[in-house]
Design an enzyme around this catalytic site. Sequence first.
Site, PDB file in Angstrom:
ATOM      1  N   LYS A 114     -22.774-104.781 -48.083  1.00  0.00           N
ATOM      2  CA  LYS A 114     -23.728-105.212 -47.158  1.00  0.00           C
ATOM      3  C   LYS A 114     -24.519-106.381 -48.011  1.00  0.00           C
ATOM      4  CE  LYS A 114     -25.009-102.131 -43.757  1.00  0.00           C
ATOM      5  NZ  LYS A 114     -25.819-101.294 -42.828  1.00  0.00           N
ATOM      6  N   LYS A 196     -14.474-103.210 -41.606  1.00  0.00           N
ATOM      7  CA  LYS A 196     -14.936-101.911 -40.409  1.00  0.00           C
ATOM      8  C   LYS A 196     -15.557-102.548 -39.281  1.00  0.00           C
ATOM      9  CE  LYS A 196     -18.897-100.051 -41.311  1.00  0.00           C
ATOM     10  NZ  LYS A 196     -19.850 -99.378 -40.281  1.00  0.00           N
ATOM     11  N   LYS A 199     -21.728-102.607 -35.964  1.00  0.00           N
ATOM     12  CA  LYS A 199     -22.736-103.189 -34.869  1.00  0.00           C
ATOM     13  C   LYS A 199     -23.650-104.480 -35.130  1.00  0.00           C
ATOM     14  CE  LYS A 199     -25.571 -98.916 -35.317  1.00  0.00           C
ATOM     15  NZ  LYS A 199     -25.836 -99.098 -36.676  1.00  0.00           N
TER      16      LYS A 199
HETATM   17  N1  AQP Z   1     -16.269 -98.663 -37.552  1.00  0.00           N
HETATM   18  C1  AQP Z   1     -16.684 -97.250 -37.465  1.00  0.00           C
HETATM   19  N2  AQP Z   1     -15.661 -96.244 -37.383  1.00  0.00           N
HETATM   20  C2  AQP Z   1     -16.190 -95.076 -37.091  1.00  0.00           C
HETATM   21  N3  AQP Z   1     -17.468 -94.814 -37.486  1.00  0.00           N
HETATM   22  C3  AQP Z   1     -18.418 -95.666 -37.786  1.00  0.00           C
HETATM   23  N4  AQP Z   1     -19.565 -95.642 -38.093  1.00  0.00           N
HETATM   24  C4  AQP Z   1     -20.144 -96.957 -38.158  1.00  0.00           C
HETATM   25  N5  AQP Z   1     -19.147 -97.677 -38.076  1.00  0.00           N
HETATM   26  C5  AQP Z   1     -18.089 -97.025 -37.691  1.00  0.00           C
HETATM   27  C6  AQP Z   1     -20.462 -94.406 -37.714  1.00  0.00           C
HETATM   28  O1  AQP Z   1     -21.588 -94.614 -36.805  1.00  0.00           O
HETATM   29  C7  AQP Z   1     -22.684 -94.080 -37.451  1.00  0.00           C
HETATM   30  C8  AQP Z   1     -23.780 -95.216 -37.450  1.00  0.00           C
HETATM   31  O2  AQP Z   1     -24.264 -95.290 -38.513  1.00  0.00           O
HETATM   32  P1  AQP Z   1     -25.640 -96.281 -38.860  1.00  0.00           P
HETATM   33  O3  AQP Z   1     -26.163 -96.758 -37.579  1.00  0.00           O
HETATM   34  O4  AQP Z   1     -26.589 -95.531 -39.886  1.00  0.00           O
HETATM   35  O5  AQP Z   1     -24.884 -97.287 -39.773  1.00  0.00           O
HETATM   36  P2  AQP Z   1     -23.492 -97.888 -40.332  1.00  0.00           P
HETATM   37  O6  AQP Z   1     -22.745 -96.612 -40.641  1.00  0.00           O
HETATM   38  O7  AQP Z   1     -23.957 -99.043 -41.288  1.00  0.00           O
HETATM   39  O8  AQP Z   1     -23.073 -98.196 -38.690  1.00  0.00           O
HETATM   40  P3  AQP Z   1     -22.640 -99.982 -38.727  1.00  0.00           P
HETATM   41  O9  AQP Z   1     -22.259 -99.873 -37.289  1.00  0.00           O
HETATM   42  O10 AQP Z   1     -21.860-100.497 -39.723  1.00  0.00           O
HETATM   43  O11 AQP Z   1     -24.053-100.378 -38.595  1.00  0.00           O
HETATM   44  P4  AQP Z   1     -24.745-101.643 -39.315  1.00  0.00           P
HETATM   45  O12 AQP Z   1     -23.790-103.029 -38.714  1.00  0.00           O
HETATM   46  O13 AQP Z   1     -25.999-101.985 -38.672  1.00  0.00           O
HETATM   47  O14 AQP Z   1     -24.600-101.657 -40.926  1.00  0.00           O
HETATM   48  C9  AQP Z   1     -22.465 -93.339 -38.780  1.00  0.00           C
HETATM   49  O15 AQP Z   1     -22.048 -91.987 -38.635  1.00  0.00           O
HETATM   50  C10 AQP Z   1     -21.197 -94.319 -39.263  1.00  0.00           C
HETATM   51  O16 AQP Z   1     -20.622 -93.437 -40.248  1.00  0.00           O
END
Ligand code: AQP
Length: 328
Positions: A114, A196, A199
């Site tokens: 990140k 990956k 969001k």
């Molecule tokens: N691409 C993915 N495939 C499977 N699981 C995923 N998760 C995130 N991306 C994928 C799982 O969804 C949950 C979200 O956790 P989070 O909101 O704490 O943040 P994250 O893991 O950082 O998810 P994002 O979507 O990538 O958010 P941003 O963009 O804000 O960093 C977790 O259980 C994660 O493992």
Amino acid sequence: MNDKIIFSGIQPSGRLNIGNYIGALSQWPKMQAENNCIFCVVDYHAITVKQDPEELRRRLLEITKTYLAAGIDPEKSIIFRQSDISAHTELAWILNCAGARIADLNKMTQFKDKAGKNQESVSVGLYDYPVLMAADILLYGTEIVPVGEDQKQHVELARDIAKRFNNDYGEVFEIPQAIVKTEGARIMSLLDPMKKMSKSDDNQNNCIALLDDIEEARKKIMRAVTDSEDSIYFDVAEKPALSNLLTIYAQLGNREIKRLEKDYKGKGYGEFKKDLADVVVKFLEDFQAKYNSISDEEALKVLERGKEKAEAIANKKLKEVKELIGIK
Ligand code: AQP
């Protein structure tokens, strides 16, 4: 799995996508019948990168309604907002001082991903994010944390922090364990299968959001990259893009990948993607119908009730911790 304390959360940092659903959210409703489940909207995590305040408030409700639409039943599970319970940030500070180590945080791959090349200029909160996550988990005596693959390392860190604290001050924390699905734990971007699906991605053509316009979602699938050689089989090393699409098809369409390989033998990418788009559209239509039947007021009530229940558990644990370290 029976009678376990289960905790997980999602940060309102963007529109939830099918990666979040397949990797994390879809596991949660299945667990709530026989376990004590606690699901949190982790808004303090979202502000580790700059958020628009109005958007953040709106997304809190959006994610709460998404939890409900995905099948989390507030009669069986606790659903609450992280910032409603100050014990989370208090315990995070205590763990920063007693339990977490710089050397551990330096190993966190999500921070490196990140922060990229800007490691010196991102917020301290982004670096410290896993300690707040450890506090979230440890406050509730959590035994199981169902997450996608990217969060596994953070749960492992929470285990290390808990063990170190227990060792230094006395047994107070349960040692949590991550549960990661064998299939679908890491859904990849539609346009770059090496990356990956996230969001907060600036290019939303990489993702299918759960609340995407249906026809837009169909177009995104049709535009998704595939690999060379027009035949359908699962091989992450040789065919990462197609393997990702096969995983999405299997997960949202409730089909085995082996079965899909058989069904599409001799058929090309065009036909496969058209069918996958139908599966995704059907999933989104069903999901959005449930989502649209839930009002903002209903979601707010769920959060209020969740706060009461979660706060009692969290404050009890925080009191025990404070006593052990001599803060009272
Ligand atoms: N691409 C993915 N495939 C499977 N699981 C995923 N998760 C995130 N991306 C994928 C799982 O969804 C949950 C979200 O956790 P989070 O909101 O704490 O943040 P994250 O893991 O950082 O998810 P994002 O979507 O990538 O958010 P941003 O963009 O804000 O960093 C977790 O259980 C994660 O493992």
